[in-house]
Write an enzyme that holds these catalytic residues in place. Structure first.
Site, PDB file in Angstrom:
ATOM      1  N   SER A 109       0.691  -1.223  -0.092  1.00 22.00           N
ATOM      2  CA  SER A 109       0.037   0.130   0.117  1.00 22.00           C
ATOM      3  C   SER A 109       0.911   1.259   0.044  1.00 22.00           C
ATOM      4  CB  SER A 109      -0.980  -0.099   1.286  1.00 22.00           C
ATOM      5  OG  SER A 109      -2.027  -0.954   0.986  1.00 22.00           O
ATOM      6  N   ALA A 132      -7.243 -15.203  -3.570  1.00 24.00           N
ATOM      7  CA  ALA A 132      -5.773 -15.356  -3.485  1.00 24.00           C
ATOM      8  C   ALA A 132      -5.167 -14.730  -2.039  1.00 24.00           C
ATOM      9  CB  ALA A 132      -5.015 -14.562  -4.571  1.00 24.00           C
ATOM     10  N   TYR A 144     -10.859   2.813   4.915  1.00 23.39           N
ATOM     11  CA  TYR A 144      -9.819   2.310   4.111  1.00 23.39           C
ATOM     12  C   TYR A 144     -10.430   1.426   3.194  1.00 23.39           C
ATOM     13  CZ  TYR A 144      -5.132   1.530   2.630  1.00 23.39           C
ATOM     14  OH  TYR A 144      -3.916   1.123   1.660  1.00 23.39           O
ATOM     15  N   SER A 145     -10.049   1.573   1.885  1.00 22.90           N
ATOM     16  CA  SER A 145     -10.524   0.920   0.787  1.00 22.90           C
ATOM     17  C   SER A 145      -9.767   0.743  -0.366  1.00 22.90           C
ATOM     18  CB  SER A 145     -12.012   1.316   0.250  1.00 22.90           C
ATOM     19  OG  SER A 145     -12.491   0.338  -0.988  1.00 22.90           O
ATOM     20  N   ASN A 146      -9.052  -0.240  -0.875  1.00 22.89           N
ATOM     21  CA  ASN A 146      -8.088  -0.088  -1.907  1.00 22.89           C
ATOM     22  C   ASN A 146      -8.796   0.150  -3.109  1.00 22.89           C
ATOM     23  OD1 ASN A 146      -5.434  -1.606  -0.930  1.00 22.89           O
ATOM     24  ND2 ASN A 146      -7.003  -2.485   0.018  1.00 22.89           N
TER      25      ASN A 146
END
Length: 381
Positions: free
Chosen positions: A88, A152, A191-193
């Site tokens: 990140s 994954a 938080y969000s990718n």
């Protein structure tokens, strides 16, 4: 890459704790003071990590320390220039490019997502016309984090079956769109990718180039980051590097180094070293990459209630220091890798540390301590 710890974003369902491993002290460790860089690196290794590399700059000069192994199959020791997946920390690179584009007048942080990506954020209550570029970068969009649904990252079997799967950014966003948003945009923080996958797509739409190409042209080459790359779909780390290791919560430890990085894209794809990360974050804080107006926006933070005092800007954490003041930086976690970087607001002090293994709360606390103590060496910030 899911929130495994308040200070780390990484793979899902890894155990919250690992038994501390007994380990022989690294060379010179006997003479290391508890607050020395080598002593702090040894403490991180002792929490169960396989390898640790760290670098600190400041009043005491430029210092390096390592412990453990880069590759347990060969016994090769971790060394100063070993590369690793920064996960990140990629977000700071992506945010920097978007802020450069804003400074060039090519977009506004207050543009809606729909303005650049019409129809991409839609369905199940998601509405890209109500979300701004700024809200993406600051994690105030409310958009679901797609990494919660990636096989994954969920188990050993899921990793082994999917480690070489390629994803397009659109596919990753589509995963998130299966879920309703967590809150009305701008009313909360989470938080969000997915936010940074969209940020990378916007870079492509504005420039006509991939975010990888723009990061390379605007940051990597100008700063001479010779060991930093955005590998797109290449699952292997070139040159000397740290191998990553994980148990995914149970079972034997496996080598997780080979991984198709498209699953992280503009949120978590980049590979780097402690030296290159030191150069990048200090250059950023010193105003070498952004004009004052854009750097001020990057450093404008909102409360990020994951731990006391935490705040988040645009691709940067702000973290309070034990000696007063605070630092800007980022944390990163991918399967088998954990990284933390911090730099003082004037860019005169920086600390970077990377470890391999699942880690646990004690391990993360040891990483936090290293950065805090190294930045506090010369007194309050």
């Amino acid at each position: 890459m899911r929130n495994r710890h308040p200070r780390r974003i990484g793979a899902a369902v890894l155990v919250a704790a690992l038994a501390a491993l007994a380990c022989a002290p690294a060379a010179g460790a006997a003479a290391a003071r508890p607050s020395s860089l080598q002593g702090e690196v040894n403490a991180i290794k002792a929490t169960g990590n396989e390898g640790v590399v760290a670098e600190a700059t400041g009043a005491r000069g430029h210092r390096f320390a390592t412990a453990g192994q880069a590759d347990t199959s060969t016994g090769a020791p971790a060394v100063r220039n070993d590369a690793f997946r920064i996960a990140s920390l990629t977000k700071t690179f992506t945010a920097t490019v978007l802020l450069q584009l804003a400074g060039e007048g090519r977009l506004s942080l207050d543009d809606s997502v729909d303005h650049w990506l019409p129809g991409v954020v839609s369905g199940n209550g998601n509405d890209g016309s109500r979300i701004t570029v700024r809200q993406l970068l600051q994690h105030t969009s409310g958009i679901y984090d797609y990494t919660h649904d990636l096989p994954a990252l969920a188990s050993t079997s899921g990793f082994l079956a999917n480690r070489f799967t390629s994803y397009t950014p659109a596919q990753l966003v589509a995963i998130a769109m299966r879920h309703a948003p967590s809150f009305v945009p701008g009313t909360d923080w989470q938080y969000s990718n997915t936010n940074y996958i969209l940020a990378g797509m916007i870079i492509n739409r504005v420039t006509g180039h991939t975010w990888q190409d723009e990061v390379t042209a605007r940051i990597i080459r100008p700063l001479g980051l010779r060991h930093t790359s955005a590998p797109v779909a290449d699952p292997f780390i070139p040159g000397p590097h740290l191998h990553g290791y994980s148990t995914f919560g149970s079972g034997p430890t496996i080598d997780v180094t080979a991984l198709n990085p498209t699953l992280g894209d503009a949120a978590a794809e980049i590979i780097s070293t402690t030296a290159d990360l030191t150069t990048f974050y200090t250059a950023l804080m010193r105003g070498q990459l952004l004009a004052p107006a854009q750097l001020a926006q990057m450093e404008s933070t909102v409360p990020a209630p994951l731990w006391p005092g935490a705040r988040y800007g645009l691709g940067l954490w702000w973290v309070p220091l034990s000696c007063g003041g605070g630092y800007y930086g980022h944390s990163g976690g991918a399967p088998g890798y954990n990284t933390l970087v911090g730099a003082t607001p004037d860019g005169q002090r920086a600390a970077v540390v990377a470890s391999t293994g699942d880690g646990d709360a004690d391990s993360q606390a040891a990483l936090d301590t290293l950065v805090d103590q190294q930045l506090c060496q010369a007194g309050p910030v």
